[in-house]
Motif scaffolding. Structure first.
Motif, PDB file in Angstrom:
ATOM      1  N   GLU A 289       8.862  -4.707 -19.977  1.00 27.27           N
ATOM      2  CA  GLU A 289       8.192  -5.018 -21.237  1.00 27.27           C
ATOM      3  C   GLU A 289       9.009  -6.024 -22.049  1.00 27.27           C
ATOM      4  O   GLU A 289       8.456  -6.949 -22.657  1.00 27.27           O
ATOM      5  CB  GLU A 289       7.967  -3.737 -22.051  1.00 27.27           C
ATOM      6  N   PHE A 290      10.323  -5.833 -22.075  1.00 28.32           N
ATOM      7  CA  PHE A 290      11.182  -6.766 -22.812  1.00 28.32           C
ATOM      8  C   PHE A 290      11.092  -8.161 -22.207  1.00 28.32           C
ATOM      9  O   PHE A 290      10.982  -9.165 -22.936  1.00 28.32           O
ATOM     10  CB  PHE A 290      12.629  -6.274 -22.787  1.00 28.32           C
ATOM     11  N   ALA A 291      11.133  -8.237 -20.880  1.00 21.97           N
ATOM     12  CA  ALA A 291      11.071  -9.548 -20.217  1.00 21.97           C
ATOM     13  C   ALA A 291       9.738 -10.231 -20.485  1.00 21.97           C
ATOM     14  O   ALA A 291       9.681 -11.442 -20.737  1.00 21.97           O
ATOM     15  CB  ALA A 291      11.292  -9.374 -18.716  1.00 21.97           C
ATOM     16  N   ASP A 292       8.643  -9.462 -20.434  1.00 21.14           N
ATOM     17  CA  ASP A 292       7.319 -10.038 -20.719  1.00 21.14           C
ATOM     18  C   ASP A 292       7.231 -10.546 -22.160  1.00 21.14           C
ATOM     19  O   ASP A 292       6.630 -11.587 -22.432  1.00 21.14           O
ATOM     20  CB  ASP A 292       6.218  -8.998 -20.474  1.00 21.14           C
ATOM     21  N   LEU A 293       7.813  -9.804 -23.086  1.00 22.26           N
ATOM     22  CA  LEU A 293       7.809 -10.217 -24.484  1.00 22.26           C
ATOM     23  C   LEU A 293       8.645 -11.487 -24.660  1.00 22.26           C
ATOM     24  O   LEU A 293       8.237 -12.441 -25.339  1.00 22.26           O
ATOM     25  CB  LEU A 293       8.360  -9.097 -25.364  1.00 22.26           C
TER      26      LEU A 293
END
Length: 268
Positions: free
Chosen positions: A3-7
């Protein structure tokens, strides 16, 4: 992490989920009750602890933690298994009716000359209070024991598979560690490591730490496999497993985009 990488890369907003952590025995699946001997041992330890009439302060534990960590010599190695080798391993496992995790457990048993390896078990689908997307550590762990000597790795992997299936079919076996936690006095849990490895005097804590948690022998082996992930924003990653004082060696396994990385940590 995903999720952090996608954000970060694609500005995809995460969808946070209110989580309810496991807080009591009632949060475990039905049938997770402790066996008679385990109940007797924990009842004995709780009674002994309450009779001692003392507790570990937070400051005491911090001092112990810093002192203990400063004396540890932990080595870390990373083994890389790329797509071609991984595909060969997966084909071999499929032909023999075992999982890649069974193979890894068998490999550790052979490499380390041990008949017991502790593995983590994902229980998100087995408990009522998990909500999809919650970030809590909804897992347990159990020991896989194969005492009969087998020289061929796939023969051993099949025996591991049989043992794992047997344990996971019985909630009282799969949830044993968590059930022990929930039946034990919380302040006794806090005292286990420091009374076994440090200067805090507690016969109850040392009893549990040496007889049940393995902090005295410190010769355990464990594997935590976080599984396989396909990602367009993360090319590869390594999972560094916790260095438990009970373990001589631990493997952290993570596969991203068909690149498996086994991070091994061991005490010297």
């Amino acid at each position: 992490m995903q999720e952090f990488a996608d954000l970060y890369v694609n500005d995809v907003k995460p969808h946070p989920v209110d989580e309810k952590l496991m807080e009591s025995f009632d949060d475990l699946p039905s049938g997770s009750d402790l066996g008679f001997i385990s109940k007797v041992l924990i009842k004995y330890a709780n009674k002994k602890w309450r009779g001692e009439g003392h507790t570990v302060s937070y400051e005491e534990y911090l001092r112990f933690e810093r002192d203990h960590d400063s004396k540890q010599d932990i080595k870390r190695e990373i083994k890389k298994i790329d797509e071609e080798e991984l595909d060969s391993l997966l084909d071999l496992c499929r032909k023999n009716g075992v999982s890649l995790n069974d193979y890894l457990v068998a490999k550790m048993m052979i490499n380390e000359g041990t008949d017991k390896v502790v593995i983590a078990s994902d229980i998100r689908n087995e408990i009522k209070n998990y909500k999809k997307g919650a970030l809590g550590n909804y897992a347990t762990a159990f020991g896989v024991v194969v005492k009969k000597k087998r020289s061929e790795i796939m023969e051993l992997a099949k025996a591991v598979d049989h043992e794992v299936r047997s344990i996971m079919s019985k909630p009282d076996k799969e949830m044993l560690v968590l059930s022990c936690y929930f039946n034990m006095d919380p302040e006794l849990l806090d005292a286990i490591a420091i009374s076994t490895l440090g200067s805090f005097e507690s016969k109850a804590g040392r009893f549990v730490g040496s007889k049940m948690f393995g902090y005295e022998k410190r010769d355990g082996h464990c594997i935590t496999n976080l599984g396989r992930v396909e990602s367009s924003v993360i090319s590869e990653a390594v999972f560094i497993p916790p260095a438990s004082p009970a373990n001589r060696k631990a493997w952290g396994v993570l596969t991203i985009n068909k690149k498996m990385r086994i991070c091994s940590i061991h005490s010297v």
